[in-house]
Design an enzyme around this catalytic site. Structure first.
Site, short mmCIF file in Angstrom:
data_model
loop_
_atom_site.label_atom_id
_atom_site.label_comp_id
_atom_site.label_asym_id
_atom_site.label_seq_id
_atom_site.Cartn_x
_atom_site.Cartn_y
_atom_site.Cartn_z
N TYR A 23 -6.57 2.24 2.45
CA TYR A 23 -6.45 1.69 1.11
C TYR A 23 -7.63 0.79 0.78
O TYR A 23 -8.08 0.01 1.62
CB TYR A 23 -5.13 0.90 0.96
N LYS A 55 -4.89 4.09 -12.27
CA LYS A 55 -3.75 4.09 -13.19
C LYS A 55 -4.06 4.14 -14.68
O LYS A 55 -3.55 5.01 -15.38
CB LYS A 55 -2.86 2.88 -12.91
N ASN A 75 -5.77 18.54 -45.26
CA ASN A 75 -6.56 18.66 -44.03
C ASN A 75 -5.70 18.88 -42.78
O ASN A 75 -4.62 18.31 -42.66
CB ASN A 75 -7.39 17.39 -43.83
N GLU A 109 -7.09 18.80 -35.46
CA GLU A 109 -8.39 18.17 -35.18
C GLU A 109 -8.24 17.06 -34.14
O GLU A 109 -9.08 16.90 -33.24
CB GLU A 109 -8.99 17.60 -36.46
N ASN A 160 0.82 -1.22 0.00
CA ASN A 160 0.00 0.00 0.00
C ASN A 160 0.86 1.27 0.00
O ASN A 160 0.57 2.22 -0.74
CB ASN A 160 -0.95 0.02 1.20
N SER A 203 -6.75 13.53 -48.71
CA SER A 203 -7.98 12.75 -48.77
C SER A 203 -7.79 11.64 -49.78
O SER A 203 -7.09 11.81 -50.79
CB SER A 203 -9.13 13.67 -49.21
N LYS A 250 -7.56 18.14 -51.48
CA LYS A 250 -7.65 18.38 -50.04
C LYS A 250 -6.32 18.36 -49.33
O LYS A 250 -5.43 17.58 -49.63
CB LYS A 250 -8.54 17.31 -49.39
N HIS A 307 -17.86 37.15 -30.46
CA HIS A 307 -18.98 36.40 -31.06
C HIS A 307 -18.61 35.88 -32.46
O HIS A 307 -19.48 35.68 -33.29
CB HIS A 307 -20.24 37.27 -31.18
N1 ARG Z 1 -1.93 -3.22 -7.58
C1 ARG Z 1 -2.28 -2.53 -6.39
C2 ARG Z 1 -2.70 -1.10 -6.74
O1 ARG Z 1 -2.39 -0.65 -7.81
C3 ARG Z 1 -1.11 -2.49 -5.47
C4 ARG Z 1 -1.46 -2.40 -4.03
C5 ARG Z 1 -2.01 -3.67 -3.55
N2 ARG Z 1 -2.26 -3.68 -2.15
C6 ARG Z 1 -3.11 -4.54 -1.62
N3 ARG Z 1 -3.26 -4.49 -0.37
N4 ARG Z 1 -3.73 -5.40 -2.34
O2 ARG Z 1 -3.35 -0.42 -6.01
#
Ligand code: ARG
Length: 462
Positions: free
Chosen positions: A317, A325, A285, A290, A110, A277, A283, A156
């Site tokens: 946690y 992530k 572009n 974009e 953690n 294109s 064209k 505007h």
């Molecule tokens: N893969 C977990 C995360 O990204 C890592 C931490 C895991 N800790 C646990 N107590 N399971 O959060």
């Protein structure tokens, strides 16, 4: 599958459960941060006499070997492991045996993942700052070369008053400057080290948290172990700042797309940054602009995703936090790519000064200045506004610009007009009379340019 925690279990994990639980598919991006954190942790364990110096040396050599082998491609990060932390630890134990088993003393995954994510995010901030500075450098160059490139300013999306390309670009300089300031602010606030917080309540080992914090470039250790393992504010703050960066890039892209259109023709995108294109041979572009505008959506999505993930979590946690992530990494990469490509596109664009100036001359952008002229001759502003309104109607009728009217026509509209009206409403006069700081007048613009130069040379903060 290989995991760190089989001891209290009597059955194997179900394969689908294992796959659903695993994060190695995406957290392997943090291998460098994981190894760097483990090296610092082991040094600290050795300094505090918690493990022997011999073990520390073996651990560091083992971890450095793993890093080298991953980077050279010799060691492949295997999805047999649950996450990057398990992968590195198991590999270390394979390499050095018992010493490797002592690395995790006084640590939990953690606080380990909290550290890895912070180190990763901090690195993203530093890299983005460089990209933003590159963009500002290109912008300053355009600003310096275009203080007398006249163009219409819009409100505007209707022509409003004449301005210069330098003035328009300086508005974007201000936006990206604030983006840099936001990043610096986030970096400062997040730069406390969570390592040593354990699972949630610290540890009974005599860790020196200040020492690991220092080794890893933090300003000090965090002050509450529960908060440390459950804080993802810095990811939210960064995604929020990144959403603003993308909003700025997207507005800028939108303008360049409009300016590049057949109707405007203010700019010409370089061939290297345009696409064709498959059916229409004529064209060319503006796909890069974009795409930057389009990718803004996924960065906003990452922000909303993590805000929603975090909103119901009790301390400390929870596995939900593993969801911090994937979308964040995607957003980090997207912002980096967009800044890099946008800067390249902007540095190769050519501005059609003649088209811009011509556009500024029609559309009555000098109407405010004509009214101001009358005010200077003693006509009350509200009356002047009415007179010039009638003058514009007359010009629309005659299909001409204000400056095309004859002296007699001026006089007929208002006897206060004299020969100097023509000079008073020329493009140069309209722009260069605007001398309040922040306005497009050449002298005002030069003062701002000097500030930008000192700022980019790291001489003076803004
Ligand atoms: N893969 C977990 C995360 O990204 C890592 C931490 C895991 N800790 C646990 N107590 N399971 O959060």
């Amino acid at each position: 599958m290989a995991q760190l925690w089989g001891g209290r279990f009597t059955k194997e994990t179900d394969e689908a459960v294992y796959q659903f639980n695993a994060s190695i598919g995406f957290d392997q991006k943090m291998y460098r941060q994981d190894i760097e954190g483990s090296i610092a942790h082991s040094k600290m364990l050795g300094k505090q006499g918690i493990i022997s110096q011999e073990d520390v040396d073996a651990i560091i050599a083992g971890l450095e070997g793993i890093l080298k082998d991953i980077e050279s491609g010799e060691l492949e990060i295997s999805s047999r492991y649950e996450d990057i932390h398990s992968f590195v630890e198991a590999n270390l134990i394979d390499r050095i045996g018992d010493a490797g088993k002592r690395l995790h003393t006084g640590r939990s995954r953690n606080d380990q993942v909290a550290l890895d994510m912070k180190l990763y995010t901090r690195n993203v901030i530093d890299n983005t700052d460089v990209l933003l500075k590159d963009l500002l450098t290109v912008l300053l160059d355009i600003i310096k070369n275009n203080t007398d490139t006249y163009m219409p300013g819009f409100t505007h999306l209707q022509k409003a008053q004449p301005t210069t390309l330098a003035h328009h670009m300086s508005a974007y300089f201000e936006m990206f400057l604030r983006d840099r300031q936001r990043l610096a602010d986030i970096r400062k606030r997040m730069n406390l080290c969570p390592l040593g917080s354990g699972a949630m309540a610290g540890t009974t080992y005599p860790l020196d948290r200040a020492y690991t914090a220092e080794l890893l470039g933090f300003d000090g250790p965090t002050r509450n172990s529960m908060d440390s393992v459950s804080d993802r504010d810095y990811v939210i703050e960064l995604l929020s700042a990144f959403s603003t960066v993308m909003m700025h890039l997207s507005r800028f892209s939108e303008e360049l797309i409009v300016w590049n259109s057949n109707e405007y023709r203010f700019v010409e995108m370089d061939d290297a940054y345009s696409t064709g294109s498959s059916i229409m041979p004529q064209k060319k572009n503006p796909d890069i602009a974009e795409l930057v505008r389009g990718k803004t959506g996924r960065v906003y999505g990452a922000l909303i995703s993590i805000l929603t993930t975090m909103k119901g979590l009790p301390l400390a946690y929870n596995k939900d936090m593993q969801e911090d992530k994937e979308m964040a990494f995607d957003a980090f990469e997207t912002v980096g790519d967009c800044l890099y490509l946008f800067t390249g596109m902007l540095s190769t664009i050519s501005f059609r000064k003649d088209v811009m100036a011509k556009s500024a001359m029609n559309g009555f952008t000098n109407a405010t200045d004509a009214a101001d002229y009358l005010v200077n001759k003693g006509v009350p502003f509200r009356d002047a506004h009415g007179i010039i309104g009638r003058m514009v109607l007359l010009c629309i009728d005659k299909n001409c610009a204000i400056e095309d009217l004859s002296m007699d026509e001026f006089k007929e509209l208002c006897p206060a007009f004299e020969e100097d009206i023509y000079d008073a409403i020329s493009l140069e006069t309209c722009v260069n009379k605007r001398l309040t700081l922040g306005a497009p007048g050449q002298d005002a613009m030069n003062k701002v340019i000097a500030m930008y130069e000192a700022y980019l040379a790291d001489e003076k903060a803004l």
